[in-house]
Scaffold this motif. Sequence first.
Motif, short mmCIF file in Angstrom:
data_model
loop_
_atom_site.label_atom_id
_atom_site.label_comp_id
_atom_site.label_asym_id
_atom_site.label_seq_id
_atom_site.Cartn_x
_atom_site.Cartn_y
_atom_site.Cartn_z
N HIS A 194 0.84 -1.20 0.00
CA HIS A 194 0.00 0.00 0.00
C HIS A 194 0.87 1.26 0.00
O HIS A 194 2.09 1.20 0.14
CB HIS A 194 -0.93 0.02 1.22
N GLN A 195 0.21 2.40 -0.10
CA GLN A 195 0.92 3.67 -0.02
C GLN A 195 1.45 3.90 1.39
O GLN A 195 0.93 3.36 2.36
CB GLN A 195 -0.02 4.84 -0.37
N THR A 196 2.48 4.72 1.48
CA THR A 196 2.96 5.11 2.80
C THR A 196 1.94 6.05 3.44
O THR A 196 1.02 6.55 2.77
CB THR A 196 4.31 5.83 2.69
N LEU A 197 2.10 6.32 4.72
CA LEU A 197 1.09 7.04 5.49
C LEU A 197 0.65 8.38 4.89
O LEU A 197 -0.55 8.61 4.76
CB LEU A 197 1.60 7.24 6.93
N PRO A 198 1.56 9.28 4.50
CA PRO A 198 1.06 10.57 4.01
C PRO A 198 0.44 10.50 2.62
O PRO A 198 -0.04 11.52 2.13
CB PRO A 198 2.31 11.45 4.00
N THR A 199 0.43 9.36 1.97
CA THR A 199 -0.06 9.11 0.61
C THR A 199 0.86 9.78 -0.42
O THR A 199 1.44 10.83 -0.18
CB THR A 199 -1.50 9.61 0.37
N THR A 200 0.96 9.13 -1.56
CA THR A 200 1.81 9.65 -2.63
C THR A 200 1.36 11.02 -3.09
O THR A 200 2.17 11.91 -3.38
CB THR A 200 1.79 8.68 -3.83
N LEU A 201 0.04 11.25 -3.13
CA LEU A 201 -0.49 12.52 -3.61
C LEU A 201 -0.08 13.67 -2.70
O LEU A 201 0.32 14.74 -3.17
CB LEU A 201 -2.01 12.44 -3.72
N TRP A 202 -0.15 13.47 -1.37
CA TRP A 202 0.24 14.55 -0.46
C TRP A 202 1.76 14.76 -0.49
O TRP A 202 2.24 15.88 -0.41
CB TRP A 202 -0.21 14.22 0.96
N ALA A 203 2.52 13.68 -0.62
CA ALA A 203 3.98 13.80 -0.69
C ALA A 203 4.43 14.58 -1.92
O ALA A 203 5.51 15.18 -1.92
CB ALA A 203 4.61 12.41 -0.69
N THR A 204 3.58 14.62 -2.94
CA THR A 204 3.93 15.35 -4.16
C THR A 204 4.13 16.84 -3.89
O THR A 204 4.84 17.53 -4.63
CB THR A 204 2.82 15.17 -5.21
N ASN A 205 3.53 17.36 -2.82
CA ASN A 205 3.68 18.78 -2.50
C ASN A 205 5.13 19.17 -2.29
O ASN A 205 5.55 20.27 -2.66
CB ASN A 205 2.87 19.13 -1.25
N ALA A 206 5.91 18.29 -1.67
CA ALA A 206 7.33 18.58 -1.46
C ALA A 206 8.07 18.68 -2.79
O ALA A 206 8.94 19.54 -2.97
CB ALA A 206 7.96 17.52 -0.57
N VAL A 207 7.70 17.81 -3.73
CA VAL A 207 8.32 17.85 -5.06
C VAL A 207 7.91 19.13 -5.79
O VAL A 207 8.75 19.79 -6.44
CB VAL A 207 7.89 16.62 -5.88
N ILE A 208 6.66 19.52 -5.67
CA ILE A 208 6.17 20.74 -6.33
C ILE A 208 6.92 21.97 -5.81
O ILE A 208 7.34 22.83 -6.58
CB ILE A 208 4.66 20.89 -6.12
N SER A 209 7.08 22.05 -4.48
CA SER A 209 7.78 23.20 -3.90
C SER A 209 9.21 23.28 -4.40
O SER A 209 9.71 24.36 -4.74
CB SER A 209 7.74 23.11 -2.38
N ALA A 210 9.90 22.13 -4.43
CA ALA A 210 11.28 22.12 -4.91
C ALA A 210 11.37 22.50 -6.38
O ALA A 210 12.28 23.22 -6.80
CB ALA A 210 11.89 20.73 -4.67
N ALA A 211 10.40 22.04 -7.17
CA ALA A 211 10.41 22.35 -8.61
C ALA A 211 10.16 23.83 -8.86
O ALA A 211 10.81 24.44 -9.72
CB ALA A 211 9.36 21.50 -9.32
N ILE A 212 9.24 24.43 -8.12
CA ILE A 212 8.94 25.86 -8.32
C ILE A 212 10.15 26.71 -7.95
O ILE A 212 10.49 27.67 -8.64
CB ILE A 212 7.72 26.27 -7.49
N LEU A 213 10.79 26.36 -6.84
CA LEU A 213 11.90 27.19 -6.36
C LEU A 213 13.19 26.96 -7.13
O LEU A 213 13.91 27.90 -7.45
CB LEU A 213 12.13 26.92 -4.87
N PHE A 214 13.49 25.69 -7.45
CA PHE A 214 14.80 25.36 -8.03
C PHE A 214 14.74 24.93 -9.49
O PHE A 214 15.77 24.62 -10.08
CB PHE A 214 15.47 24.26 -7.21
N GLY A 215 13.54 24.86 -10.09
CA GLY A 215 13.44 24.47 -11.48
C GLY A 215 13.39 22.96 -11.65
O GLY A 215 13.27 22.21 -10.68
N PRO A 216 13.49 22.48 -12.90
CA PRO A 216 13.35 21.04 -13.16
C PRO A 216 14.39 20.18 -12.45
O PRO A 216 14.08 19.06 -12.03
CB PRO A 216 13.47 20.94 -14.68
N ARG A 217 15.61 20.67 -12.32
CA ARG A 217 16.63 19.86 -11.63
C ARG A 217 16.26 19.65 -10.18
O ARG A 217 16.37 18.53 -9.65
CB ARG A 217 17.99 20.54 -11.74
N GLY A 218 15.83 20.72 -9.51
CA GLY A 218 15.42 20.58 -8.11
C GLY A 218 14.21 19.69 -7.97
O GLY A 218 14.12 18.87 -7.03
N GLY A 219 13.24 19.82 -8.88
CA GLY A 219 12.03 19.00 -8.81
C GLY A 219 12.33 17.53 -9.02
O GLY A 219 11.82 16.66 -8.28
#
Length: 376
Positions: A95-120
């Motif tokens: 199964h998914q981990t506790l925070p769910t894959t969809l909620w964990a995506t927020n961390a990836v989104i924040s990194a991508a917005i701030l640092f661009g595609p490499r950071g994302g």
Amino acid sequence: MTDALTPLWRASQVFRFVTLLYAVSYQIGSMSSYSNPRLSWFFVALMAVWTGISAALLSEKRIPLWKVVFADQLVVIGLMASTRLVADPQWYSTHQTLPTTLWATNAVISAAILFGPRGGIASAIMLAAVSALVRDQVNFDLWTDATAPVLVSVGLALGLASNTAKRAHSELERAIRLAAITEERERLARQVHDGVLQVLALVRRRGNEIGGAAGELADLAGEQEVALRMLISEQRNPSRIDTGDAKVDLGSLLRQQGSTTVSISAPTDPVLVHKPVADELAAVLSTALSNVTLHAGSGARAYVLLEDVAGDIIVSIRDDGIGIAAGRLAEAEAEGRMGVSESILGRVEMLGGTAVLDSDVGTGTEWEIRVPKEQK
């Protein structure tokens, strides 16, 4: 003007709250499968608290955004690892981990917005690896799980969107700045035209009518009128305006030295070179034209041609004056008169170019200045 990334940050915070609702609904549906449901609710509460805190910090920007984004990664990793505290291996391995894959995506989104595609992408790979480790799914079938492809795709897409927004915002700022500069220079040009140019034209006309010493004053006024009109024409051309870029139009810079006795020809399209190079070549031309005035004889005219040929800049300066006798430049240098050797030859050599003089008594003088367009 708002920051280029502000709309993306706002949209990401809305997405953060939506994914929180999904995570809570997933928690309700999976609670019966947990070995420690009470502790699982504690972690869900932490997830909700961090959702609000991170949204506020990323919106208000009271602290550096990179610190919030870094903390976002740590919180997601910690919540993923907490899955092992509330569920059995048989459950969390499928199964998914506790925070769910969809909620964990927020961390990836924040990194991508701030640092661009490499950071994302870096954030996505890291979180996908943590998810695989927590669920004991590190094997050759890792990419059959949707977690890694989803996170990497989001990181790449939002990173590219962030870079596009930054470039578009930069172009908009440049256009606004260019419009403001153009408007101001148009206003100044009208004032100069209504005042100084009309006075110079009057002096030239009346001086020619009076004659004698006034005629000399008329000639000087005429030269200044031509030079000023040429300068105004250059300033009114938006393509000639220096907007802070590393390169400037050499043709525009040289044309400012034109007068009734100096004709300057340059390509219609801007000849863009680095500003220090343009300044040095303008100084070379100024020295050469001064020599024409001082030594070529009364009534001598100068003709300047600017060419952009095969990666080289060529400035030809020719006059129809009395010319220079063979050996005269060496004598002038020996006498301590360094105008040619320092102001012309020295500058050209510093730019890595060559300066060739062709002159003789009665034939006028011609300089051919050739320098590389791109300096090393």
